[in-house]
Design a protein around this motif. Sequence first.
Motif, PDB file in Angstrom:
ATOM      1  N   MET A 158       0.825  -1.216   0.000  1.00  0.00           N
ATOM      2  CA  MET A 158       0.000   0.000   0.000  1.00  0.00           C
ATOM      3  C   MET A 158       0.854   1.259   0.000  1.00  0.00           C
ATOM      4  SD  MET A 158      -3.400  -0.391   2.173  1.00  0.00           S
ATOM      5  CE  MET A 158      -4.154  -1.970   2.347  1.00  0.00           C
ATOM      6  N   LEU A 159       1.921   1.231   0.778  1.00  0.00           N
ATOM      7  CA  LEU A 159       2.826   2.375   0.840  1.00  0.00           C
ATOM      8  C   LEU A 159       3.441   2.645  -0.534  1.00  0.00           C
ATOM      9  CD1 LEU A 159       4.198   4.506   2.626  1.00  0.00           C
ATOM     10  CD2 LEU A 159       5.953   2.807   3.153  1.00  0.00           C
ATOM     11  N   ALA A 160       3.868   1.588  -1.210  1.00  0.00           N
ATOM     12  CA  ALA A 160       4.466   1.742  -2.538  1.00  0.00           C
ATOM     13  C   ALA A 160       3.471   2.327  -3.533  1.00  0.00           C
ATOM     14  CB  ALA A 160       4.997   0.399  -3.038  1.00  0.00           C
ATOM     15  N   VAL A 161       2.247   1.825  -3.527  1.00  0.00           N
ATOM     16  CA  VAL A 161       1.228   2.328  -4.453  1.00  0.00           C
ATOM     17  C   VAL A 161       0.901   3.786  -4.137  1.00  0.00           C
ATOM     18  CG1 VAL A 161      -1.195   2.112  -5.153  1.00  0.00           C
ATOM     19  CG2 VAL A 161       0.244   0.077  -4.986  1.00  0.00           C
ATOM     20  N   ARG A 212      -2.179   3.248 -13.780  1.00  0.00           N
ATOM     21  CA  ARG A 212      -3.386   2.599 -14.294  1.00  0.00           C
ATOM     22  C   ARG A 212      -3.576   1.275 -13.579  1.00  0.00           C
ATOM     23  NH1 ARG A 212      -5.802   4.466 -18.838  1.00  0.00           N
ATOM     24  NH2 ARG A 212      -6.701   2.406 -19.129  1.00  0.00           N
ATOM     25  N   LEU A 213      -4.788   1.041 -13.102  1.00  0.00           N
ATOM     26  CA  LEU A 213      -5.102  -0.208 -12.413  1.00  0.00           C
ATOM     27  C   LEU A 213      -4.923  -1.411 -13.326  1.00  0.00           C
ATOM     28  CD1 LEU A 213      -8.292   0.911 -10.472  1.00  0.00           C
ATOM     29  CD2 LEU A 213      -6.043   0.423  -9.501  1.00  0.00           C
ATOM     30  N   ASP A 214      -5.295  -1.263 -14.580  1.00  0.00           N
ATOM     31  CA  ASP A 214      -5.223  -2.402 -15.504  1.00  0.00           C
ATOM     32  C   ASP A 214      -3.786  -2.787 -15.866  1.00  0.00           C
ATOM     33  OD1 ASP A 214      -4.809  -0.125 -17.026  1.00  0.00           O
ATOM     34  OD2 ASP A 214      -6.321  -0.605 -18.547  1.00  0.00           O
ATOM     35  N   ARG A 215      -2.805  -1.997 -15.454  1.00  0.00           N
ATOM     36  CA  ARG A 215      -1.394  -2.329 -15.703  1.00  0.00           C
ATOM     37  C   ARG A 215      -0.678  -2.809 -14.442  1.00  0.00           C
ATOM     38  NH1 ARG A 215      -0.164   2.934 -19.391  1.00  0.00           N
ATOM     39  NH2 ARG A 215      -1.443   2.307 -21.147  1.00  0.00           N
ATOM     40  N   MET A 216      -1.397  -2.876 -13.330  1.00  0.00           N
ATOM     41  CA  MET A 216      -0.796  -3.301 -12.058  1.00  0.00           C
ATOM     42  C   MET A 216      -0.923  -4.803 -11.887  1.00  0.00           C
ATOM     43  SD  MET A 216      -2.193  -0.508  -9.340  1.00  0.00           S
ATOM     44  CE  MET A 216      -1.849   1.227  -9.491  1.00  0.00           C
ATOM     45  N   ASP A 217       0.048  -5.391 -11.159  1.00  0.00           N
ATOM     46  CA  ASP A 217      -0.095  -6.799 -10.809  1.00  0.00           C
ATOM     47  C   ASP A 217      -1.182  -6.922  -9.742  1.00  0.00           C
ATOM     48  OD1 ASP A 217       1.009  -6.463  -8.156  1.00  0.00           O
ATOM     49  OD2 ASP A 217       3.014  -6.593  -9.015  1.00  0.00           O
ATOM     50  N   ALA A 218      -1.579  -8.131  -9.434  1.00  0.00           N
ATOM     51  CA  ALA A 218      -2.718  -8.374  -8.535  1.00  0.00           C
ATOM     52  C   ALA A 218      -2.528  -7.741  -7.157  1.00  0.00           C
ATOM     53  CB  ALA A 218      -2.963  -9.871  -8.398  1.00  0.00           C
ATOM     54  N   GLY A 219      -1.330  -7.815  -6.588  1.00  0.00           N
ATOM     55  CA  GLY A 219      -1.080  -7.262  -5.262  1.00  0.00           C
ATOM     56  C   GLY A 219      -1.176  -5.751  -5.240  1.00  0.00           C
ATOM     57  N   ARG A 220      -0.572  -5.107  -6.236  1.00  0.00           N
ATOM     58  CA  ARG A 220      -0.637  -3.639  -6.311  1.00  0.00           C
ATOM     59  C   ARG A 220      -2.056  -3.174  -6.600  1.00  0.00           C
ATOM     60  NH1 ARG A 220       3.701  -0.302  -6.799  1.00  0.00           N
ATOM     61  NH2 ARG A 220       2.642   1.032  -8.287  1.00  0.00           N
ATOM     62  N   ARG A 221      -2.756  -3.914  -7.448  1.00  0.00           N
ATOM     63  CA  ARG A 221      -4.131  -3.527  -7.779  1.00  0.00           C
ATOM     64  C   ARG A 221      -5.023  -3.611  -6.544  1.00  0.00           C
ATOM     65  NH1 ARG A 221      -7.441  -3.171 -12.576  1.00  0.00           N
ATOM     66  NH2 ARG A 221      -9.601  -3.339 -11.944  1.00  0.00           N
ATOM     67  N   GLU A 222      -4.874  -4.675  -5.755  1.00  0.00           N
ATOM     68  CA  GLU A 222      -5.660  -4.808  -4.529  1.00  0.00           C
ATOM     69  C   GLU A 222      -5.358  -3.660  -3.566  1.00  0.00           C
ATOM     70  OE1 GLU A 222      -6.418  -7.892  -0.815  1.00  0.00           O
ATOM     71  OE2 GLU A 222      -5.056  -8.473  -2.427  1.00  0.00           O
ATOM     72  N   ALA A 223      -4.079  -3.315  -3.404  1.00  0.00           N
ATOM     73  CA  ALA A 223      -3.695  -2.195  -2.537  1.00  0.00           C
ATOM     74  C   ALA A 223      -4.295  -0.894  -3.054  1.00  0.00           C
ATOM     75  CB  ALA A 223      -2.180  -2.091  -2.450  1.00  0.00           C
ATOM     76  N   ALA A 224      -4.230  -0.673  -4.361  1.00  0.00           N
ATOM     77  CA  ALA A 224      -4.782   0.549  -4.957  1.00  0.00           C
ATOM     78  C   ALA A 224      -6.291   0.628  -4.763  1.00  0.00           C
ATOM     79  CB  ALA A 224      -4.433   0.616  -6.439  1.00  0.00           C
ATOM     80  N   GLU A 225      -6.981  -0.488  -4.908  1.00  0.00           N
ATOM     81  CA  GLU A 225      -8.434  -0.475  -4.739  1.00  0.00           C
ATOM     82  C   GLU A 225      -8.827  -0.171  -3.292  1.00  0.00           C
ATOM     83  OE1 GLU A 225      -9.717  -4.142  -6.561  1.00  0.00           O
ATOM     84  OE2 GLU A 225      -9.681  -3.233  -8.553  1.00  0.00           O
ATOM     85  N   LEU A 236      -7.611   8.972  -6.046  1.00  0.00           N
ATOM     86  CA  LEU A 236      -8.728   9.318  -6.919  1.00  0.00           C
ATOM     87  C   LEU A 236      -8.737   8.317  -8.062  1.00  0.00           C
ATOM     88  CD1 LEU A 236     -10.985  11.247  -7.878  1.00  0.00           C
ATOM     89  CD2 LEU A 236      -9.192  12.557  -9.045  1.00  0.00           C
ATOM     90  N   ARG A 237      -9.885   7.676  -8.239  1.00  0.00           N
ATOM     91  CA  ARG A 237     -10.026   6.705  -9.331  1.00  0.00           C
ATOM     92  C   ARG A 237     -10.916   7.301 -10.407  1.00  0.00           C
ATOM     93  NH1 ARG A 237     -11.678   0.320  -9.144  1.00  0.00           N
ATOM     94  NH2 ARG A 237     -11.505   0.029 -11.396  1.00  0.00           N
TER      95      ARG A 237
END
Length: 169
Positions: free
Chosen positions: A111-114, A124-137, A146-147
């Motif tokens: 989460m800190l990295a994201v 972009r969420l669609d370019r993140m791996d699963a772990g980064r995407r979950e943290a971003a969401e 902001l999404r």
Amino acid sequence: MTAVAGQERERFVLGADPVATARAVQALREAYASKLRCRWTGEVAGEFDLGQVVHLPPPDELAGRDGALDLWRARHRYGMFHFRIGPGFVIVIDKRLDQSASRYVIDDPAMLAVFLDCSHAIDRLDRMDAGRREAAEILCAEGLLLRLGEVVVTLPIRLRKWPVPYRSV
């Protein structure tokens, strides 16, 4: 970002194009964090929620929402949504809602990295791996990012100096 005599102010359209909106938020956030005077005009398109950006300096003029500019000016104050960086963590203070304040400590490495990556560059969420995407969401759900479709950008400004003497905090 600041207007110089004889030059036009920056114009941003919030909500029309995800990348352009994210860049506008990023530009306003960085200029404001650097204590630059932000003179801009804007327009709101679609269903864009201005409550998410009320911590940023209000525009001189705003088209697309009747009464929104007066409300933005009335609610806005410096430091209402900011973060500070510590060793291996970030503290976020969110006072955008008048009735409550939220405090977040982000110390999970993903989460800190994201959070920090999205404060430096739009992602972009669609370019993140699963772990980064979950943290971003999760960060989006908490209102820290902001999404805009698949585009994400960090919302709070980074305070580099306390706005009041540290003994008053």
